[in-house]
Design an enzyme around this catalytic site. Structure first.
Site, mmCIF file in Angstrom:
data_model
loop_
_atom_site.group_PDB
_atom_site.id
_atom_site.type_symbol
_atom_site.label_atom_id
_atom_site.label_comp_id
_atom_site.label_asym_id
_atom_site.label_seq_id
_atom_site.Cartn_x
_atom_site.Cartn_y
_atom_site.Cartn_z
ATOM 1 N N GLY A 143 10.249 -32.048 54.671
ATOM 2 C CA GLY A 143 11.476 -32.021 55.237
ATOM 3 C C GLY A 143 12.027 -33.513 55.583
ATOM 4 O O GLY A 143 11.646 -34.626 55.167
ATOM 5 N N CYS A 144 12.901 -33.497 56.540
ATOM 6 C CA CYS A 144 13.317 -34.753 57.074
ATOM 7 C C CYS A 144 12.404 -35.662 57.532
ATOM 8 O O CYS A 144 11.396 -35.258 58.339
ATOM 9 C CB CYS A 144 14.182 -34.375 58.345
ATOM 10 N N PHE A 145 12.163 -36.941 56.930
ATOM 11 C CA PHE A 145 11.202 -37.706 57.061
ATOM 12 C C PHE A 145 11.016 -38.036 58.720
ATOM 13 O O PHE A 145 10.261 -38.544 59.178
ATOM 14 C CB PHE A 145 11.150 -39.079 56.354
ATOM 15 N N TRP A 146 12.213 -38.169 59.216
ATOM 16 C CA TRP A 146 12.287 -38.446 60.993
ATOM 17 C C TRP A 146 11.171 -37.476 61.788
ATOM 18 O O TRP A 146 10.370 -37.984 62.497
ATOM 19 C CB TRP A 146 13.671 -38.480 61.492
#
Length: 171
Positions: free
Chosen positions: A9-12
């Site tokens: 998902g979101c790499f953050w």
């Protein structure tokens, strides 16, 4: 040093589970698996490049073995969701383990089998195990986003539903 690459998902949200461990030298946010060279965040966000948002981890396997990275990876995701992760929807937010060696491939396959056999989930495990390809680091403002923009990061993470899912299924 060896490399491990994971899409979740979101790499953050995929940096923090790894960057605190001894033996991890660097966690880079970026893009992999697509057909566009040097994609930008804005391009990947559209879903038209074929890339996954991912993290590339540079680690010392004599300090932290690959199987430990897999143990850290799985509890960060919903491995049954093939449409993205949490509030981030689209192919660019799918989950995948990108292997760099045959040993990584075998360990990733076994870890997936273990998750399937655990019967923790009612739906099938859809996280793919794929050969690693070219990895493109994301723009500088996306690197270590959780440290540079803690308020925004925490707000986004909270509204994503990721932590509630992790608590319900993995803890």
């Amino acid at each position: 040093m060896e490399k491990a690459t994971f899409a979740g998902g979101c790499f953050w949200c995929m940096v923090t589970p790894f960057d605190q461990w001894e033996g991890i030298h660097q966690v880079i946010s970026g893009y992999t698996g697509g057909h566009v060279e040097n994609p930008s965040y804005e391009e990947v966000k559209t879903g038209s490049t074929g890339h996954y948002e991912a993290v590339e981890i540079q680690y010392d396997p004599t300090i932290i073995p690959y199987r430990k990275l897999l143990e850290l990876y799985w509890p960060q995701i919903d491995p049954t969701d093939d449409g993205g992760q949490f509030h981030d929807r689209g192919d660019q937010y799918r989950t995948a383990i990108f292997f760099h060696t045959e040993k990584q491939k075998q360990e990733a396959i076994q870890s997936k089998i273990n998750i399937e056999n655990s019967k923790k989930f009612q739906k099938p495990i859809v996280t793919e195990i794929l050969p690693a390809g070219r990895f493109y680091p994301a723009e500088a403002n996306h690197q270590n986003y959780h440290k540079k923009n803690p308020r925004e990061y925490n707000e986004d993470r909270k509204k994503s539903g990721r932590d509630e899912f992790i608590k319900e299924y993995w803890r």
